[in-house]
Scaffold this motif. Structure first.
Motif, short mmCIF file in Angstrom:
data_model
loop_
_atom_site.label_atom_id
_atom_site.label_comp_id
_atom_site.label_asym_id
_atom_site.label_seq_id
_atom_site.Cartn_x
_atom_site.Cartn_y
_atom_site.Cartn_z
N ALA A 114 98.78 22.11 -86.42
CA ALA A 114 97.98 20.89 -86.42
C ALA A 114 97.68 20.43 -87.84
CB ALA A 114 96.69 21.11 -85.64
N ALA B 39 97.48 16.10 -86.76
CA ALA B 39 97.09 15.52 -85.47
C ALA B 39 96.75 16.67 -84.53
CB ALA B 39 98.22 14.67 -84.90
N ALA C 57 94.11 13.27 -75.31
CA ALA C 57 95.05 13.24 -76.43
C ALA C 57 96.48 13.42 -75.93
CB ALA C 57 94.70 14.32 -77.45
N ALA D 95 101.91 16.52 -79.54
CA ALA D 95 101.08 16.04 -80.64
C ALA D 95 100.36 14.77 -80.21
CB ALA D 95 101.93 15.78 -81.88
N PRO E 206 97.66 11.44 -81.04
CA PRO E 206 97.69 10.42 -82.08
C PRO E 206 96.93 10.85 -83.33
CG PRO E 206 96.12 9.85 -80.36
CD PRO E 206 96.84 11.08 -79.88
N GLY E 207 97.26 10.20 -84.44
CA GLY E 207 96.51 10.44 -85.67
C GLY E 207 97.34 10.90 -86.84
N SER E 208 98.58 11.34 -86.60
CA SER E 208 99.39 11.85 -87.70
C SER E 208 99.86 10.72 -88.60
CB SER E 208 100.61 12.60 -87.16
OG SER E 208 101.45 13.01 -88.23
#
Length: 499
Positions: A165, A170, A196, A218, A220-222
């Protein structure tokens, strides 16, 4: 992103050549692995796939239509991304047979109406391809180093997920093949993990011993580009799979695994008692043997659960990895009234004490000796495949499903389902509900609405509304004693067929 033929055609260096796609329009998203130019007629055997072949057609000069078709067929068979023919030097216009053959082969065929030196095209495009490959290597190496450090430090599933992570940037969720949440990092609760996962931006399969075990997702957010994210996620999935082996097995461990494999496959010699005694398993009349199957990402964690259960029962366990599962046998003293039930309770307690939600355990029936133990192990293994949504199952609770998988004819089973609960199956399919599952839970809980609603985590009023709809669709009350057996058999057959 890998360079596709569609993207390549948008580059200025290709636009100057005034490309016209004459065939294979639906295949323009093929990845271009390399751009190659050649005028050799017999170029096919020299290609390895994924190339965009540039040619002026010089190698086709003086050939007939049949030879030109053969040329294109041979190229298409090598899996090239496409062929671009520059007009004007050899052919003033595109030969019709080349276009027809390209369409037949669904091969992108492009006419270049203006002259652009092929060296300009190959230098520009191949430089981009090499840069992309180099970046993938750098990203993969960086992720691998971080994950290897975590593994060397003794990190388990949680530690590897935390490292992954951090690399990905993410939240990560590890899901089993059935879709059950095994572990997560970067989320506050299981509910957040599911949210998520529903918004997943990338996922990678997790494979154990050559078989699909689950998937790593994975959220979201990467901030990583999509390709870099996919690489880092794939390396994390590989690191998770590496946890399955634990420490190198000793010679005794190998012998134990071999004995368990022989027992479950029915290939053990007539008297395997000596091997069992050498492995430390009591086989005399004072004990009953309960087979156990564990679906585990970490071998060490599965072995620890079996050892803890044996400790709770004040007995010994025979355990080892066989293929993708960890198999075990608990020797329960005959003084215990319900050996299989006691083994299940001990394993449930071991799972709770050791905090191992990533394990799934199936408990077989009690066997009076090694001759019957293979059947207990086989039933436990089959039970894991029947109920992928539960942490611990017993073959006693799944006896009906096991018999269905052994003896039921698929056509007859489908007819039973259609005849008995067909309206519920149709409704679930049309409305994406699970009335069949609701009915099965109700039947398995003795037609108690209170217990069934609690098992389904539903309010009683909501459950009663579902029950009313079920009975309205079936046209009769589901509490009718005469219908109970048929309904239970049909719901079990439907679940077995849908797994």
């Amino acid at each position: 992103m890998p360079l596709t033929l569609r993207e390549l055609l948008s580059f200025e260096v290709l636009r100057e050549a005034r490309p016209e796609v004459l065939a294979g329009e639906t295949a323009l998203d093929r990845v271009v692995r390399w751009v190659h130019s050649s005028e050799i007629y017999e170029i096919g055997p020299l290609l390895t796939g994924g190339e965009l072949l540039l040619t002026t057609g010089l190698g086709l000069a003086g050939t007939d239509a049949g030879a030109r078709r053969h040329y294109l067929r041979e190229i298409a068979a090598r899996g090239v991304a496409g062929v671009a023919l520059e007009l004007g030097r050899t052919f003033p216009e595109t030969p019709r047979e080349l276009v027809e053959e390209a369409r037949r082969q669904e091969l992108p065929f492009i006419a270049l109406h203006a002259v652009v030196p092929f060296i300009r095209i190959t230098e520009h495009v191949n430089t981009l391809i090499v840069d992309y490959a180099s970046r993938r290597l750098r990203v993969g190496d960086s992720a691998t180093r971080a994950l290897n450090e975590a593994l060397i430090a003794g990190a388990g599933v949680a530690g590897v997920l935390a490292t992954g992570a951090e690399v990905v940037g993410a939240p990560l969720m590890l899901l089993s093949a059935s879709g059950a949440l095994v572990a997560a990092h970067g989320v506050g609760s299981d509910r957040d993990a599911w949210r998520a996962a529903e918004r997943a931006v990338c996922e990678s399969p997790v494979t154990l011993h050559g078989h699909p075990w689950g998937r790593l997702v994975a959220g979201p957010g990467s901030a990583l580009p999509a390709d870099d994210l996919a690489i880092a996620l794939e390396r994390t999935a590989v690191a998770l799979a590496m946890l399955r082996t634990g420490s190198p097995p000793s010679e005794r461990d190998r012998q134990t695994s071999a004995l368990l494999r022989d027992l479950i496959e029915g290939t053990a010699e007539a008297d395997p008692g000596v091997r069992a005694v050498m492995a430390g398993l009591p086989t005399g009349p004072g004990h009953l043997l309960v087979g156990v199957a564990v679906d585990a990402l970490e071998t060490a964690a599965a072995l620890a659960v079996l050892d803890r259960a044996a400790h709770i029962l004040h007995t010994t366990a025979l355990r080892g990895r066989v293929g993708r599962l960890v198999l075990g046998t608990l020797a329960v003293p005959v003084a215990v009234a319900d050996a299989a039930g006691a083994a299940a309770q001990a394993l449930e307690e071991a799972l709770r004490r050791l905090h191992t939600p990533q394990l799934r355990v199936a408990v077989g029936h009690a066997a009076t000796g090694l001759a019957e133990l293979g059947g207990s192990l086989r039933d436990a293994r089959a039970a894991l495949g029947l109920r992928r949504d539960a942490r611990l199952v017993t073959t006693r609770a799944l006896a009906l499903e096991l018999e269905l998988t052994r003896h039921a004819d698929a056509r007859h089973a489908a007819e039973l389902v259609r005849r008995t609960i067909g309206p519920l199956v149709d409704w679930d399919t049309a409305h994406r509900t699970d009335l069949v599952g609701t009915l099965e839970v109700f039947l398995l809980h003795g037609c108690s609405a209170t217990r069934a609603a609690a098992a389904l985590h539903l309010g009683r009023q909501t459950f009663y509304q579902r029950l009313q709809r079920i009975e309205a669709l079936l046209g009769h009350p589901v509490t009718d004693p005469g219908a109970h057996a048929a309904l239970l058999l049909a719901t079990a057959a439907h679940r077995v067929a849908s797994r």
